[in-house]
Design an enzyme around this catalytic site. Structure first.
Site, PDB file in Angstrom:
ATOM      1  N   PHE A  13     138.332 -44.893  98.846  1.00  0.00           N
ATOM      2  CA  PHE A  13     139.673 -45.232  98.374  1.00  0.00           C
ATOM      3  C   PHE A  13     139.620 -46.483  97.506  1.00  0.00           C
ATOM      4  O   PHE A  13     138.662 -47.260  97.539  1.00  0.00           O
ATOM      5  CB  PHE A  13     140.645 -45.422  99.556  1.00  0.00           C
ATOM      6  CG  PHE A  13     140.360 -46.627 100.414  1.00  0.00           C
ATOM      7  CD1 PHE A  13     140.970 -47.858 100.147  1.00  0.00           C
ATOM      8  CD2 PHE A  13     139.485 -46.549 101.484  1.00  0.00           C
ATOM      9  CE1 PHE A  13     140.717 -48.974 100.934  1.00  0.00           C
ATOM     10  CE2 PHE A  13     139.230 -47.653 102.283  1.00  0.00           C
ATOM     11  CZ  PHE A  13     139.844 -48.872 102.001  1.00  0.00           C
ATOM     12  N   CYS A  14     140.677 -46.651  96.703  1.00  0.00           N
ATOM     13  CA  CYS A  14     140.823 -47.814  95.823  1.00  0.00           C
ATOM     14  C   CYS A  14     142.309 -48.007  95.571  1.00  0.00           C
ATOM     15  O   CYS A  14     143.134 -47.463  96.300  1.00  0.00           O
ATOM     16  CB  CYS A  14     140.028 -47.622  94.529  1.00  0.00           C
ATOM     17  SG  CYS A  14     140.478 -46.129  93.618  1.00  0.00           S
ATOM     18  N   THR A  15     142.665 -48.741  94.546  1.00  0.00           N
ATOM     19  CA  THR A  15     144.081 -49.042  94.316  1.00  0.00           C
ATOM     20  C   THR A  15     144.876 -47.811  93.914  1.00  0.00           C
ATOM     21  O   THR A  15     145.875 -47.458  94.542  1.00  0.00           O
ATOM     22  CB  THR A  15     144.229 -50.117  93.224  1.00  0.00           C
ATOM     23  OG1 THR A  15     143.440 -51.246  93.574  1.00  0.00           O
ATOM     24  CG2 THR A  15     145.685 -50.541  93.081  1.00  0.00           C
TER      25      THR A  15
END
Length: 261
Positions: free
Chosen positions: A182-184
């Site tokens: 996951f990331c922004t």
């Protein structure tokens, strides 16, 4: 009153007319008084744009009229003030730099998991096959320090180009588990998921739409802290409200910082 609509969006799709498209997007965004940053590269488009709701929706309608971007999905949040100081449309080698040219998301995405399913898995403590979950934060260390999912793996990378090396050094942490990167906003974890699969990890998923879409759809369950964003708001709480303390002036002035996803 929250009058400014902020959108974050990206799509990996071949773009062969970047210079022409750049001028068209410059003209369109200026006509609509939008501010933010758009990156164009042979691999696709990445954008953070803000303005009035009518202007932003008009911009999205125009962009989606191009068949390449017809299914472009935008993460939305609101703010009381414009978080950007100018409108930039830039040509880049990659819309998110990894320095790993074999990774071409437009040729085939890694499988994804939606926010509601991830929340359910975290609620029950395993995936639907009973396997343990390894949540892998693909963001830079200073972003992680503002907030992340409970128990997420953080390799303390300083920039995304360090991710391939970090993966090869720590891949044993992921062995035998269902990995969710996951990331922004989804763009970094998409490249990361493809790389992990190419490196031989079988069960790898990307969180569709990243943390921002997770906040939008299920709130802050299993998340601690806030999410750093690369504009004048600095961080967003799980209810997508801004928590800026003014420390993000550098990000608001540097287009290469503003456009992470």
């Amino acid at each position: 009153m929250q009058e400014i609509l902020n959108i974050a969006a990206y799509k990996f799709v071949p773009i062969e007319d970047s210079a022409t498209l750049r001028e068209a997007l410059r003209t369109r965004t200026h006509a609509l008084a939008l501010k933010g940053t758009i990156l164009l590269a042979p691999e696709g488009i990445n954008l953070f744009v803000a303005g009035t709701e009518a202007a932003v929706e008009s911009f999205l309608d125009g962009l989606r009229a191009d068949a390449r971007f017809a299914d472009l999905e935008a993460k939305k949040s609101w703010s009381a003030a414009q978080p950007f100081r100018r409108m930039l449309v830039k040509l880049k080698r990659e819309i998110i730099r990894m320095d790993h040219p074999a990774i071409q998301p437009a040729d085939g995405r890694a499988p994804s998991i939606d926010a509601a399913t991830l929340k359910r898995w975290l609620d029950q403590g395993h995936d639907d096959a009973g396997k343990s979950i390894a949540l892998l934060d693909t963001r830079n260390a200073f972003e992680v320090d503002h907030g992340s999912f409970e128990g997420a793996i953080d390799w303390r990378i300083r920039k995304f180009t360090e991710f391939p090396k970090a993966l090869r050094s720590h891949r044993e942490q992921l062995a035998g588990k269902t990995v969710v990167s996951f990331c922004t906003g989804g763009i970094r974890c998409e490249k990361a998921a493809i790389l992990m699969r190419e490196e031989g990890l079988a069960d790898v998923l990307q969180l569709e739409g990243g943390i921002l879409k997770y906040f939008e759809e299920v709130g802050g369950a299993h998340y601690r802290g806030e999410c750093f964003v690369f504009d004048g708001r600095e961080t967003l709480a799980p209810d997508l409200s801004a928590r800026s303390n003014g420390a993000s002036a550098r990000a608001a002035e540097d287009p290469d910082l503003m456009i992470k996803g």
